[in-house]
Write a protein that holds these residues in place. Structure first.
Motif, PDB file in Angstrom:
ATOM      1  N   PRO A  27       0.834  -1.217   0.000  1.00  0.00           N
ATOM      2  CA  PRO A  27       0.000   0.000   0.000  1.00  0.00           C
ATOM      3  C   PRO A  27       0.858   1.253   0.000  1.00  0.00           C
ATOM      4  O   PRO A  27       1.915   1.290   0.625  1.00  0.00           O
TER       5      PRO A  27
ATOM      6  N   SER B  52       1.107   1.564   9.069  1.00  0.00           N
ATOM      7  CA  SER B  52       1.384   0.348   8.306  1.00  0.00           C
ATOM      8  C   SER B  52       2.341  -0.546   9.084  1.00  0.00           C
ATOM      9  O   SER B  52       3.034  -0.098   9.985  1.00  0.00           O
TER      10      SER B  52
ATOM     11  N   LYS C 171      -3.578  -5.238   1.271  1.00  0.00           N
ATOM     12  CA  LYS C 171      -3.181  -3.863   1.555  1.00  0.00           C
ATOM     13  C   LYS C 171      -3.891  -3.332   2.793  1.00  0.00           C
ATOM     14  O   LYS C 171      -3.292  -2.620   3.607  1.00  0.00           O
TER      15      LYS C 171
ATOM     16  N   GLU D 227      -2.051  -1.892   6.009  1.00  0.00           N
ATOM     17  CA  GLU D 227      -2.337  -0.513   6.448  1.00  0.00           C
ATOM     18  C   GLU D 227      -2.931  -0.464   7.841  1.00  0.00           C
ATOM     19  O   GLU D 227      -2.837   0.542   8.539  1.00  0.00           O
TER      20      GLU D 227
END
Length: 646
Positions: free
Chosen positions: A84, A92, A131, A135
């Motif tokens: 991401p 993240s 992702k 994240e």
């Protein structure tokens, strides 16, 4: 490089296994050396190093300021948008990009356990979910990091790309993620925002932490294994190109960081991504970056292998030092014990030989003394004075005995005469023995014998003390009467020429006349009996005996002296049977007592021989072990030479 990398990696792992196998099998070594090596805990440390080396990969850690383009750069390198990206700060997780033929992602907790194993394809839905997990918008309890496996050739060769959260001003968990990964990093990429020189000031924070980790021994990163990438270079005006580049380098150096030629690179990840999506070739800047990155990864692998070889070499050198020290001590001990064994063997031989000398020397002396004494006694009994005295005393006693009413025949007269002569001869022998100190004839020799053996005992004791084994030795003792008494199977005391000796063995002759003998060892043979018989025939009447008593007694005494029982040889035999044999037995007893003491050396020698045999076995085991370890060290140097050729 990949083939060489795999081959060298396999050699290092095999060397670890060989060393571990040898350290596990210490049983052939001496117990004290085993204990020393076990206390050193080298086996445990080697196992840990082997496990870490086989499991850990060559990590290339990527970091930088938030939104500097870290994840975008990694997506570009692997050729797919798996990570991401965001212009805004987001929470993240660290991601580990590794090679695998099968595409999948593993969600790992803080203890290293797999929470979930996700197989994914190129569909947008799978990527979007992955992702979201990275994240943090799709929370996964206890998730610490994500292992992403891709079928990407650039990841082959034991390489792991690590995407870390953007570094922040304050100390946060994200910063700790970076520092934890730097502990194991073989290479480091730091991404800088070119349009604002963003993130250069944060390098100081990283540098300070790296210094501390290095001092603590928790850092293996080499300064030459760092690349600084100026991203967003497409936003820099061409006219400002060189000035901006120098400004960024200057800012890095102001933080106390040395930037060598080729360590600071220009790049536009956004531009390269567009070209990739359109199928266009990469720009020169990107090709330079990839070339530098490949060199960096090559150096990282090389440094990692070199560090493993250095650690192994130092560990083996320390092991060799310990074993060499023990081996030297063992050899010295073996040499000393061998020399002591040889000395003891020589001592046993020389002492036994020395112990034989008194036995042989003094036995000959005693034989000479008693040979002379036997001759003197033989001659003394035959002197005119002695014979006259014996006959005179015998006549006096026989004159009284002839008036005894029990003596009625010549046979009675002869018996009484023989008994009287025996008594008188024994008295004369006793008197002569006392006058000539026969009992003490060997006193001086006995002292000399005891002195000789005492000196030998002192020599033996000194040798044992010199060898560190002090012994208390008993002195030899002069034999007492009880010790020297010879048992003949009867209750009689058959010792010749001792005080208060009364020996009277009566022999029955062929003529049937009992003849008294002067000593137990003097036996009257048949021939003498015949002579006395002939003389007896001349004694016609008892009145004749009374009338010629001096002559008759002289004839009887002379006949006795002329018999074989009173020869010089028979006199010596008498002494030899008693005094000489007794002395010989006594001196043999002293010899045997000393030999028992010598046997103490023999016992020590036997123990010493056993210890030497053990030392020889231990020495062989240590030499074999040392040979193996030295070979391992040589193999380690050989592998390191191959590493230097990469």
């Amino acid at each position: 490089m990949l083939a060489s990398d795999i081959l060298i990696r396999e050699k290092i792992v095999k060397l670890y296994d060989d060393v571990i196998g040898t350290l596990r099998n210490l049983n052939p070594l001496p117990a004290d050396l085993r204990e020393t090596l076990q206390e050193d805990e080298l086996l445990e440390r080697t196992r840990e190093k082997r496990k870490a080396f086989s499991e850990d990969q060559c990590q290339v850690v990527v970091s930088g300021e938030i939104s500097a383009g870290k994840s975008s750069l990694l997506n570009q390198l692997i050729g797919t948008d798996i990570l991401p990206t965001s212009l805004l700060e987001s929470r993240s997780l660290p991601c580990h990009l590794q090679y695998s033929a099968e595409k999948r992602a593993k969600l790992i907790d803080s203890t290293g356990n797999v929470i979930d194993d996700i197989n994914y394809d190129e569909s947008d839905e799978t990527k979007k979910r992955l992702k979201r997990i990275i994240e943090g918008t799709e929370p996964v309890p206890n998730l610490a990091y994500v292992d992403i496996f891709l079928n990407e050739s650039s990841l082959k060769g034991n390489v792991m790309l690590v995407d870390t959260p953007g570094i922040k001003e304050e100390d946060t968990d994200d910063n700790e993620h970076l520092f934890n990964h730097l502990r194991k990093a073989s290479a480091f990429l730091y991404i800088i925002k070119s349009d604002s020189a963003g993130g250069t000031h944060k390098l100081f924070k990283i540098q300070e932490r790296v210094k501390q980790l290095t001092l603590d021994g928790d850092m293996q990163l080499n300064p030459d294994s760092i690349l600084y990438v100026c991203n967003r270079w497409d936003q820099v005006d061409e006219s400002e190109d060189q000035r901006v580049f120098e400004e960024i380098r200057s800012r890095i150096r102001r933080n106390g960081i040395e930037v060598k030629e080729g360590q600071l690179l220009k790049l536009s990840v956004k531009k390269e991504r567009k070209r990739r999506l359109k199928g266009k070739t990469h720009t020169a800047l990107y090709l330079v970056f990839k070339d530098k990155l490949q060199q960096l990864m090559g150096r990282a692998i090389k440094n990692r292998y070199h560090k493993e070889c250095i650690w192994l070499h130092k560990a083996l050198r320390s092991l060799i030092s310990i074993v060499n020290l023990y081996h030297s001590s063992l050899q010295k001990s073996l040499q000393e014990r061998t020399a002591l064994q040889r000395e003891f063997q020589e001592d046993v031989t020389s002492l036994k030989k020395a112990a034989d000398t008194p036995k042989m020397k003094y036995c000959r002396k005693v034989m000479r003394i008693y040979t002379i004494l036997s001759l003197k006694l033989h001659d003394h009994l035959r002197t005119k004075e002695t014979c006259s005295d014996i006959i005179r005393k015998c006549k006096s006693e026989m004159t009284q005995k002839l008036s005894d009413p029990n003596i009625v025949s010549l046979k009675d007269i002869e018996k009484a005469s023989n008994e009287t002569l025996q008594q008188l001869i024994n008295e004369e022998i006793t008197k002569w023995r006392e006058n000539n100190q026969v009992d003490n004839a060997c006193a001086q020799i006995e002292k000399e014998v005891l002195g000789s053996y005492r000196r030998l005992e002192q020599s033996l004791e000194q040798r044992l003390m010199n060898s560190g084994r002090k012994c208390s030795l008993g002195s030899a003792q002069v034999p007492t009467n009880a010790d020297s008494n010879v048992q003949t199977g009867s209750n009689k005391d058959d010792r010749l020429f001792t005080k208060s000796e009364k020996v009277a063995l009566v022999l029955t002759l062929t003529v049937g006349l009992p003849i008294a003998v002067t000593a137990s060892v003097f036996l009257v043979p048949v021939g003498v009996a015949k002579i006395l018989s002939e003389k007896h025939t001349n004694w016609k009447t008892m009145s004749d005996f009374r009338k010629n008593i001096d002559q008759r007694l002289s004839e009887l005494l002379q006949g006795l002296y002329e018999s074989e029982a009173f020869t010089k040889d028979r006199f010596y035999e008498g002494f030899e049977k008693n005094h000489i044999r007794l002395f010989n037995q006594w001196i043999i007893d002293q010899y045997e007592k000393f030999v028992i003491e010598i046997d103490r050396i023999s016992a020590i020698l036997e123990q010493l021989t056993k210890k030497i045999d053990i030392d020889v076995g231990n020495n062989s085991a240590v030499e074999l072990f040392l040979k193996q370890v030295v070979q391992f060290q040589s193999d380690c140097l050989s592998i390191n030479n191959e590493v230097q050729q990469l």
